[in-house]
Design a protein around this motif. Structure first.
Motif, mmCIF file in Angstrom:
data_model
loop_
_atom_site.group_PDB
_atom_site.id
_atom_site.type_symbol
_atom_site.label_atom_id
_atom_site.label_comp_id
_atom_site.label_asym_id
_atom_site.label_seq_id
_atom_site.Cartn_x
_atom_site.Cartn_y
_atom_site.Cartn_z
ATOM 1 N N ALA A 224 0.845 -1.202 0.000
ATOM 2 C CA ALA A 224 0.000 0.000 0.000
ATOM 3 C C ALA A 224 0.876 1.246 0.000
ATOM 4 C CB ALA A 224 -0.920 0.006 1.214
ATOM 5 N N ALA A 225 1.951 1.228 0.782
ATOM 6 C CA ALA A 225 2.876 2.360 0.806
ATOM 7 C C ALA A 225 3.588 2.493 -0.533
ATOM 8 C CB ALA A 225 3.886 2.178 1.943
ATOM 9 N N PHE A 226 3.982 1.367 -1.117
ATOM 10 C CA PHE A 226 4.572 1.397 -2.456
ATOM 11 C C PHE A 226 3.581 1.990 -3.459
ATOM 12 C CE2 PHE A 226 8.024 -2.180 -2.396
ATOM 13 C CZ PHE A 226 8.767 -1.438 -1.498
ATOM 14 N N ARG A 227 2.322 1.593 -3.343
ATOM 15 C CA ARG A 227 1.310 2.020 -4.307
ATOM 16 C C ARG A 227 1.165 3.537 -4.321
ATOM 17 N NH1 ARG A 227 -4.021 2.978 -5.678
ATOM 18 N NH2 ARG A 227 -4.886 1.594 -7.284
ATOM 19 N N GLU A 228 1.246 4.167 -3.147
ATOM 20 C CA GLU A 228 1.137 5.618 -3.089
ATOM 21 C C GLU A 228 2.258 6.280 -3.890
ATOM 22 O OE1 GLU A 228 1.036 6.781 0.980
ATOM 23 O OE2 GLU A 228 -0.838 5.710 1.413
ATOM 24 N N HIS A 259 -2.658 -5.313 2.284
ATOM 25 C CA HIS A 259 -2.002 -4.052 1.932
ATOM 26 C C HIS A 259 -3.043 -3.127 1.283
ATOM 27 C CE1 HIS A 259 1.874 -6.193 2.415
ATOM 28 N NE2 HIS A 259 1.202 -7.194 1.898
ATOM 29 N N ALA A 260 -4.225 -3.080 1.844
ATOM 30 C CA ALA A 260 -5.376 -2.534 1.116
ATOM 31 C C ALA A 260 -5.496 -1.022 1.165
ATOM 32 C CB ALA A 260 -6.665 -3.166 1.641
ATOM 33 N N ARG A 261 -4.704 -0.336 1.976
ATOM 34 C CA ARG A 261 -4.833 1.119 2.035
ATOM 35 C C ARG A 261 -4.640 1.709 0.631
ATOM 36 N NH1 ARG A 261 -0.589 2.280 4.863
ATOM 37 N NH2 ARG A 261 0.639 3.468 3.345
ATOM 38 N N GLY A 262 -5.581 2.496 0.178
ATOM 39 C CA GLY A 262 -5.470 3.068 -1.156
ATOM 40 C C GLY A 262 -6.173 2.258 -2.222
ATOM 41 N N GLY A 263 -6.724 1.111 -1.859
ATOM 42 C CA GLY A 263 -7.514 0.347 -2.810
ATOM 43 C C GLY A 263 -6.775 -0.831 -3.425
#
Length: 428
Positions: A224-228, A259-263
């Motif tokens: 999720a952090a990577f995704r941001e 890791h769902a933060r952010g979708g």
């Protein structure tokens, strides 16, 4: 009989086609969580054909669906409307969590990942791909090119420029000594630094739990952090769910949900367990990504009626019997039992995993040095005791891989744990 078959195997099949055991076995039939070999020996199966027999061997509902479909038509290709394929695609699209999802079926996880890479590089007009160290994504030319595991990378040649990122292994590497929060922060900083030195990549492909790598995983929230960071730059996230999908981790239906933060991811790939032994793989992606190809394409065998019938029956059984919940409950008990056993075995460095996806890493006692000989010895001892398990790991295949069918019951979990405890003690 087995020796004759082994000789024939070696004379006609590639030398690099791996076989387990000093004296390989031929599995002739199975039922539930058990299989039998050609000598009549019965085994409790804790590997499920490499996480592929997801629900049970010879599951009546799947067998019936395959038999009935075979009596109508086995195959027609994607050039014709295919009701079972549409039915299964609708179910998977809804379960995926990806908005406006489209599904493309393949015959394997390798082909699914290959397709996801084709879509990502075409959509982004870049052949640079980010992948995780210690990863495995298949055996095709492009999938090998994004595999970060030396033991499964037979060539450095690739159609892709691959850059490898920290974070897939929590307990090794330069950030292993940090707590979870600082570990994630350090991996994100490393990713940002890497992106500052290269042209914008097409995508990051990552397994939420690394399968062949020995069931290793980062702290929850890393991707999720990577995704941001990636989203800011338009870089896609591909979640390789070939081994983690369909509720195997117990806590979630998909590995990405830890890791769902952010979708959800932009794409996810799947295979193995959905077919319960039938050859099914696939990609789920947002419509704008899936539809980005400007040339014709088909899949001769992807989505063929007989495999779709099996997949539908298997998925229905999985959901109706809450096998995800069973993986959480029985898997938790099994992991606890194995950690208790491992506490008395100096060669065990770590017991890890989630649900019915458990890894046991072996090292030379008192060190972090991998011990593949010990892993092979435990594999042999477990078979002698009537239990089949797997091997893996990025450090010379020194991890044991435990992934039974998701219908495993408590008595079978206890039985398997006892056999494995004896096998681990035998190497001391």
């Amino acid at each position: 009989m087995t020796d004759d078959l082994l000789g024939r195997h070696r004379s006609v099949l590639p030398d690099w086609l791996a076989l387990y055991y000093e004296h390989p076995i031929e599995i002739t039939h199975g039922e539930g969580r058990h299989v039998w070999d050609s000598d009549g020996n019965r085994y409790l199966d804790f590997f499920g054909g490499i996480l592929t027999t997801m629900t049970a061997h010879a599951l009546p509902e799947v067998t019936k669906a395959v038999t009935e479909q075979a009596g109508r038509i086995v195959h027609s290709s994607t050039l014709y409307l295919n009701r079972p394929m549409v039915d299964l695609a609708e179910r998977i699209a809804q379960l995926s969590g990806i908005p406006d999802a489209r599904v493309f079926f393949t015959t394997s996880g390798t082909e699914a990942n290959d397709t996801a890479l084709l879509l990502a590089t075409t959509y982004r007009r870049s052949n640079t791909v980010l992948a995780m160290r210690n990863s495995y994504h298949g055996r095709s030319f492009s999938a090998v090119g994004v595999t970060g595991n030396r033991g499964w990378s037979p060539t450095s040649l690739s159609p892709l420029q691959t850059l490898y990122v920290h974070g897939g292994v929590r307990s090794r590497g330069p950030f292993a000594g940090l707590d979870d929060y600082d570990f994630v922060a350090a991996c994100v900083d490393d990713l940002k630094d890497l992106l500052g030195h290269t042209r914008p990549p097409a995508a990051l492909i990552a397994e939420p739990i690394q399968g062949v790598g020995g069931f290793t995983s980062p702290p929850d929230g890393l991707y999720a952090a990577f995704r941001e960071v990636l989203h800011e730059r338009g870089v896609l996230w591909i979640s390789d769910e070939v081994q983690t999908g369909w509720g195997r981790t117990g806590e979630h239906f998909w590995g990405w949900q830890a890791h769902a933060r952010g979708g959800p991811p932009d794409m996810l790939t799947f295979a193995k367990g959905i077919g319960n032994g039938m050859s099914i793989g696939g990609v789920v992606a947002r419509a704008e990504i899936m539809n980005c190809l400007d040339a014709n394409s088909i899949s001769t065998f992807g989505g063929t009626q007989i495999t779709m019938a099996a997949g539908l029956a298997n998925l229905n059984y999985l959901l109706e019997h809450d096998l995800q919940g069973n993986a959480r409950r029985v898997g938790g008990l099994l992991a606890e039992r194995l950690r208790a056993a491992a506490a008395h075995v100096p060669a065990v460095r770590e017991v890890r995993g989630r649900g019915l996806m458990i890894g046991i890493e072996l090292t030379k006692p008192g060190t972090d040095e991998a011990d593949p000989a010990a892993a092979s010895a435990v594999l042999e001892a477990a078979r002698e005791g009537g239990l089949l398990i797997g091997k893996g790991g990025g450090h010379d295949t020194s991890a044991l891989r435990i992934a039974p069918p998701l219908s495993l019951n408590i008595a079978e979990a206890e039985e398997g744990a006892a056999i494995l405890e004896d096998a681990l003690r035998s190497i001391q």
